[in-house]
Design a protein around this motif. Structure first.
Motif, PDB file in Angstrom:
ATOM      1  N   SER A 111       0.830  -1.205   0.000  1.00 19.00           N
ATOM      2  CA  SER A 111       0.000   0.000   0.000  1.00 19.00           C
ATOM      3  C   SER A 111       0.867   1.259   0.000  1.00 19.00           C
ATOM      4  CB  SER A 111      -0.896   0.016   1.242  1.00 19.00           C
ATOM      5  OG  SER A 111      -0.094   0.187   2.403  1.00 19.00           O
ATOM      6  N   GLU A 112       0.224   2.380  -0.188  1.00 19.22           N
ATOM      7  CA  GLU A 112       0.945   3.664  -0.164  1.00 19.22           C
ATOM      8  C   GLU A 112       1.636   3.865   1.175  1.00 19.22           C
ATOM      9  OE1 GLU A 112      -0.094   8.446  -0.538  1.00 19.22           O
ATOM     10  OE2 GLU A 112      -1.470   6.952  -1.391  1.00 19.22           O
ATOM     11  N   MET A 113       0.935   3.551   2.263  1.00 19.00           N
ATOM     12  CA  MET A 113       1.536   3.711   3.584  1.00 19.00           C
ATOM     13  C   MET A 113       2.674   2.707   3.790  1.00 19.00           C
ATOM     14  SD  MET A 113       0.714   6.092   5.726  1.00 19.00           S
ATOM     15  CE  MET A 113       1.064   5.393   7.341  1.00 19.00           C
ATOM     16  N   GLY A 114       2.468   1.473   3.343  1.00 20.79           N
ATOM     17  CA  GLY A 114       3.499   0.458   3.497  1.00 20.79           C
ATOM     18  C   GLY A 114       4.791   0.855   2.811  1.00 20.79           C
ATOM     19  N   LYS A 115       4.654   1.455   1.644  1.00 21.41           N
ATOM     20  CA  LYS A 115       5.843   1.866   0.884  1.00 21.41           C
ATOM     21  C   LYS A 115       6.564   3.018   1.570  1.00 21.41           C
ATOM     22  CE  LYS A 115       4.033   0.169  -3.506  1.00 21.41           C
ATOM     23  NZ  LYS A 115       3.431   0.512  -4.811  1.00 21.41           N
ATOM     24  N   LYS A 116       5.828   3.818   2.350  1.00 18.59           N
ATOM     25  CA  LYS A 116       6.478   4.897   3.097  1.00 18.59           C
ATOM     26  C   LYS A 116       7.446   4.349   4.134  1.00 18.59           C
ATOM     27  CE  LYS A 116       2.967   8.525   2.644  1.00 18.59           C
ATOM     28  NZ  LYS A 116       1.995   9.396   3.381  1.00 18.59           N
ATOM     29  N   TYR A 117       7.185   3.118   4.557  1.00 21.43           N
ATOM     30  CA  TYR A 117       8.080   2.482   5.526  1.00 21.43           C
ATOM     31  C   TYR A 117       9.179   1.666   4.845  1.00 21.43           C
ATOM     32  CZ  TYR A 117       5.041   3.973   9.302  1.00 21.43           C
ATOM     33  OH  TYR A 117       4.319   4.746  10.197  1.00 21.43           O
ATOM     34  N   GLY A 118       9.275   1.824   3.513  1.00 27.85           N
ATOM     35  CA  GLY A 118      10.380   1.220   2.780  1.00 27.85           C
ATOM     36  C   GLY A 118      10.116  -0.157   2.211  1.00 27.85           C
ATOM     37  N   TYR A 119       8.852  -0.604   2.247  1.00 26.56           N
ATOM     38  CA  TYR A 119       8.563  -1.945   1.751  1.00 26.56           C
ATOM     39  C   TYR A 119       8.243  -1.913   0.268  1.00 26.56           C
ATOM     40  CZ  TYR A 119       8.577  -3.195   6.611  1.00 26.56           C
ATOM     41  OH  TYR A 119       8.970  -3.387   7.907  1.00 26.56           O
ATOM     42  N   VAL A 120       8.631  -2.960  -0.414  1.00 24.63           N
ATOM     43  CA  VAL A 120       8.419  -3.062  -1.856  1.00 24.63           C
ATOM     44  C   VAL A 120       7.617  -4.312  -2.162  1.00 24.63           C
ATOM     45  CG1 VAL A 120      10.533  -1.807  -2.443  1.00 24.63           C
ATOM     46  CG2 VAL A 120      10.614  -4.297  -2.156  1.00 24.63           C
ATOM     47  N   GLU A 121       6.972  -4.306  -3.323  1.00 32.52           N
ATOM     48  CA  GLU A 121       6.234  -5.485  -3.739  1.00 32.52           C
ATOM     49  C   GLU A 121       7.195  -6.647  -3.957  1.00 32.52           C
ATOM     50  OE1 GLU A 121       3.441  -4.920  -6.878  1.00 32.52           O
ATOM     51  OE2 GLU A 121       2.850  -2.926  -6.181  1.00 32.52           O
ATOM     52  N   ARG A 122       6.651  -7.871  -3.808  1.00 40.39           N
ATOM     53  CA  ARG A 122       7.390  -9.128  -3.958  1.00 40.39           C
ATOM     54  C   ARG A 122       8.354  -9.397  -2.801  1.00 40.39           C
ATOM     55  NH1 ARG A 122       6.996  -6.831  -8.799  1.00 40.39           N
ATOM     56  NH2 ARG A 122       9.084  -5.930  -8.722  1.00 40.39           N
ATOM     57  N   SER A 123       8.271  -8.579  -1.747  1.00 39.63           N
ATOM     58  CA  SER A 123       9.129  -8.831  -0.587  1.00 39.63           C
ATOM     59  C   SER A 123       8.521  -9.867   0.361  1.00 39.63           C
ATOM     60  CB  SER A 123       9.410  -7.531   0.166  1.00 39.63           C
ATOM     61  OG  SER A 123       8.216  -6.929   0.618  1.00 39.63           O
ATOM     62  N   LEU A 124       7.217 -10.066   0.272  1.00 38.00           N
ATOM     63  CA  LEU A 124       6.527 -11.079   1.078  1.00 38.00           C
ATOM     64  C   LEU A 124       5.723 -11.950   0.110  1.00 38.00           C
ATOM     65  CD1 LEU A 124       5.242  -8.826   4.020  1.00 38.00           C
ATOM     66  CD2 LEU A 124       7.334 -10.181   3.952  1.00 38.00           C
ATOM     67  N   PRO A 125       6.377 -12.882  -0.542  1.00 39.46           N
ATOM     68  CA  PRO A 125       5.762 -13.608  -1.661  1.00 39.46           C
ATOM     69  C   PRO A 125       4.514 -14.408  -1.311  1.00 39.46           C
ATOM     70  CG  PRO A 125       7.860 -14.628  -1.027  1.00 39.46           C
ATOM     71  CD  PRO A 125       7.780 -13.314  -0.310  1.00 39.46           C
ATOM     72  N   VAL A 126       4.493 -15.050  -0.152  1.00 44.55           N
ATOM     73  CA  VAL A 126       3.320 -15.857   0.198  1.00 44.55           C
ATOM     74  C   VAL A 126       2.112 -14.959   0.427  1.00 44.55           C
ATOM     75  CG1 VAL A 126       2.358 -17.557   1.799  1.00 44.55           C
ATOM     76  CG2 VAL A 126       4.789 -17.637   1.222  1.00 44.55           C
ATOM     77  N   THR A 127       2.325 -13.863   1.141  1.00 48.45           N
ATOM     78  CA  THR A 127       1.249 -12.906   1.394  1.00 48.45           C
ATOM     79  C   THR A 127       0.644 -12.404   0.091  1.00 48.45           C
ATOM     80  OG1 THR A 127       2.195 -12.176   3.500  1.00 48.45           O
ATOM     81  CG2 THR A 127       0.696 -10.653   2.402  1.00 48.45           C
ATOM     82  N   GLU A 128       1.490 -12.017  -0.852  1.00 47.68           N
ATOM     83  CA  GLU A 128       0.996 -11.464  -2.118  1.00 47.68           C
ATOM     84  C   GLU A 128       0.271 -12.517  -2.939  1.00 47.68           C
ATOM     85  OE1 GLU A 128       3.978  -8.997  -4.122  1.00 47.68           O
ATOM     86  OE2 GLU A 128       4.958  -8.756  -2.178  1.00 47.68           O
ATOM     87  N   ASP A 129       0.794 -13.732  -2.934  1.00 43.01           N
ATOM     88  CA  ASP A 129       0.161 -14.814  -3.688  1.00 43.01           C
ATOM     89  C   ASP A 129      -1.214 -15.147  -3.108  1.00 43.01           C
ATOM     90  OD1 ASP A 129       0.064 -17.165  -5.505  1.00 43.01           O
ATOM     91  OD2 ASP A 129       0.216 -18.279  -3.623  1.00 43.01           O
ATOM     92  N   ILE A 130      -1.281 -15.293  -1.793  1.00 45.11           N
ATOM     93  CA  ILE A 130      -2.554 -15.633  -1.139  1.00 45.11           C
ATOM     94  C   ILE A 130      -3.590 -14.535  -1.349  1.00 45.11           C
ATOM     95  CG2 ILE A 130      -3.662 -15.966   1.114  1.00 45.11           C
ATOM     96  CD1 ILE A 130      -2.094 -18.424   0.155  1.00 45.11           C
ATOM     97  N   SER A 131      -3.165 -13.287  -1.194  1.00 46.57           N
ATOM     98  CA  SER A 131      -4.092 -12.161  -1.344  1.00 46.57           C
ATOM     99  C   SER A 131      -4.726 -12.144  -2.728  1.00 46.57           C
ATOM    100  CB  SER A 131      -3.346 -10.850  -1.096  1.00 46.57           C
ATOM    101  OG  SER A 131      -4.186  -9.748  -1.367  1.00 46.57           O
ATOM    102  N   ASN A 132      -3.976 -12.506  -3.743  1.00 46.41           N
ATOM    103  CA  ASN A 132      -4.481 -12.493  -5.121  1.00 46.41           C
ATOM    104  C   ASN A 132      -5.474 -13.606  -5.407  1.00 46.41           C
ATOM    105  OD1 ASN A 132      -3.070 -10.244  -6.016  1.00 46.41           O
ATOM    106  ND2 ASN A 132      -1.294 -11.437  -6.694  1.00 46.41           N
ATOM    107  N   ARG A 133      -5.431 -14.676  -4.614  1.00 49.42           N
ATOM    108  CA  ARG A 133      -6.206 -15.870  -4.971  1.00 49.42           C
ATOM    109  C   ARG A 133      -7.369 -16.169  -4.033  1.00 49.42           C
ATOM    110  NH1 ARG A 133      -3.816 -20.648  -4.761  1.00 49.42           N
ATOM    111  NH2 ARG A 133      -2.023 -20.136  -3.458  1.00 49.42           N
ATOM    112  N   LEU A 134      -7.457 -15.465  -2.917  1.00 49.69           N
ATOM    113  CA  LEU A 134      -8.449 -15.806  -1.891  1.00 49.69           C
ATOM    114  C   LEU A 134      -9.816 -15.188  -2.182  1.00 49.69           C
ATOM    115  CD1 LEU A 134      -7.811 -16.090   1.874  1.00 49.69           C
ATOM    116  CD2 LEU A 134      -9.784 -14.774   1.119  1.00 49.69           C
ATOM    117  N   VAL A 135     -10.848 -15.975  -1.970  1.00 47.92           N
ATOM    118  CA  VAL A 135     -12.229 -15.493  -2.079  1.00 47.92           C
ATOM    119  C   VAL A 135     -13.023 -16.068  -0.922  1.00 47.92           C
ATOM    120  CG1 VAL A 135     -12.930 -17.389  -3.603  1.00 47.92           C
ATOM    121  CG2 VAL A 135     -14.264 -15.270  -3.579  1.00 47.92           C
TER     122      VAL A 135
END
Length: 376
Positions: free
Chosen positions: A326-350
């Motif tokens: 998120s915008e706030m998360g990136k303010k703390y220096g985080y980038v996409e693909r840094s937490l691969p399981v989280t990103e994968d699960i978030s994209n596929r969960l319903v």
């Protein structure tokens, strides 16, 4: 349309609201507030329970009680609602996001130690979907490094880990009684305190930083401002609604279990045939039956699945968007693909509809619509 969620109306709900009005005490800490606190204390065997205006406010109280401040770091999953990190970010502390396990979707306890620094002060964990985190290992690590543990148990009321209720492991735990939760009062929460030394200060913080609770117990002859705090007390009208739901918790939980079990059994063969992942519950955990989710093979499939159900008159939803992206998360220096399981699960969960008033016919319709979905 079959809604994703629908608030439950308890048998005594209107009666208790009327009683609250007739008590001429509709602000906080009235008779129904005290009954709710007592119910939580006795049922879960916690040192002290204080209902609050929201789980968000209970989390904010925990951050104040731990004296979190600028320069401190708190380990927290990125796969959670914004309230979890916001509670301590407001005190100046920095979130250190941890990835999740691919099975329970809880924080990956094996990644904890590598994130701990000299500035780490606490671990804020989330019992996702009311399935317990690996508390034995988390508490062992916390004790080793002298860290406080706070359980965000918004999903987990009545869930257990190895025979012990969720919300009774950390120094503090927070509960949600939002209308989307199993037990609700529209908007509400609770702080569970598992350490006696924090009880008096928690009452003060909840009462705008005053020792008002001690005054009403006759422990001081007048009350005054003694600490930081805010107005975290819910109206006794909301407490009246909450009590009516707590009293029917066994009925509510039994019905939600029936719904969850129906989904899980009817969709099992379909899921296996189409590489769809169903929820995983470890043998030593008793879940809270808060939600039923599916993990589809891809983001595109997930989106098509949600649209398919919508076309059939059924509302389904995805869940958390990773906070580190998120915008706030990136303010703390985080980038996409840094937490691969989280990103994968978030994209596929319903998440499928889950509420008390779902009928057998509703469930048959939902399950058939799911099975009718065509994968491409």
């Amino acid at each position: 349309m079959i809604n994703f969620n629908q608030p439950y109306i308890a048998r005594n709900q209107e009666k208790y609201i009327k009683e609250a009005l007739e008590n001429y005490h509709i602000s906080g800490d009235g008779p129904f507030t005290k009954k709710c606190n007592l119910f939580l204390e006795e049922h879960f065997n916690v040192k002290k329970a204080l209902i609050t205006t929201s789980c968000t406010h209970a989390l904010e109280m925990s951050a104040i009680l731990l004296n979190l401040k600028e320069g401190d770091e708190v380990i927290v999953p990125s796969f959670t609602f914004v309230s979890t990190p916001n509670s301590f970010i407001l005190r100046g502390a920095k979130p250190v996001f941890i990835d999740i396990r691919p099975d329970t979707l809880n924080m990956d306890e094996d990644k904890l130690e590598e994130l701990i620094t000299d500035n780490t002060k606490a671990i804020y964990l989330v019992h996702y979907a009311g399935v317990g985190c690996e508390m034995d290992q988390i508490l062992e690590i916390a004790q080793k490094y002298g860290l406080d543990v706070v359980e965000d148990n918004a999903h987990g009321l009545f869930g257990k880990y190895k025979g012990k209720y969720l919300g009774t492991f950390g120094k503090f735990a927070t509960q949600s009684f939002h209308e989307t939760k199993n037990i609700s009062c529209g908007e509400g929460g609770a702080l569970l305190i598992n350490d006696n030394s924090y009880i008096e200060r928690s009452e003060i913080i909840r009462e705008k930083g005053t020792n008002r609770s001690r005054f009403f117990r006759g422990q001081v002859d007048k009350y005054s401002w003694v600490d930081v705090g805010s107005s975290f007390l819910p109206s006794d009208i909301l407490a009246a609604i909450l009590l009516s739901h707590l009293e029917e918790s066994r009925i509510i939980q039994r019905k939600r279990k029936e719904i969850w079990d129906t989904y899980d059994s009817v969709l099992k063969e379909w899921a296996q045939n189409n590489k769809v992942v169903q929820p995983f519950i470890p043998d030593y955990c008793i879940q809270s039956y808060h939600m039923y989710y599916l993990l589809l093979p891809s983001l595109d499939t997930r989106q098509a699945f949600i649209q398919h159900l919508k076309d059939k008159g059924i509302q389904s939803v995805f869940h958390y968007v990773p906070l580190h992206t998120s915008e706030m998360g990136k303010k703390y220096g985080y980038v996409e693909r840094s937490l691969p399981v989280t990103e994968d699960i978030s994209n596929r969960l319903v998440r499928l509809p889950m509420y008390f008033d779902l009928t057998k016919k509703d469930l048959e319709e939902i399950n058939q619509a799911v099975i009718d979905f065509r994968f491409y």
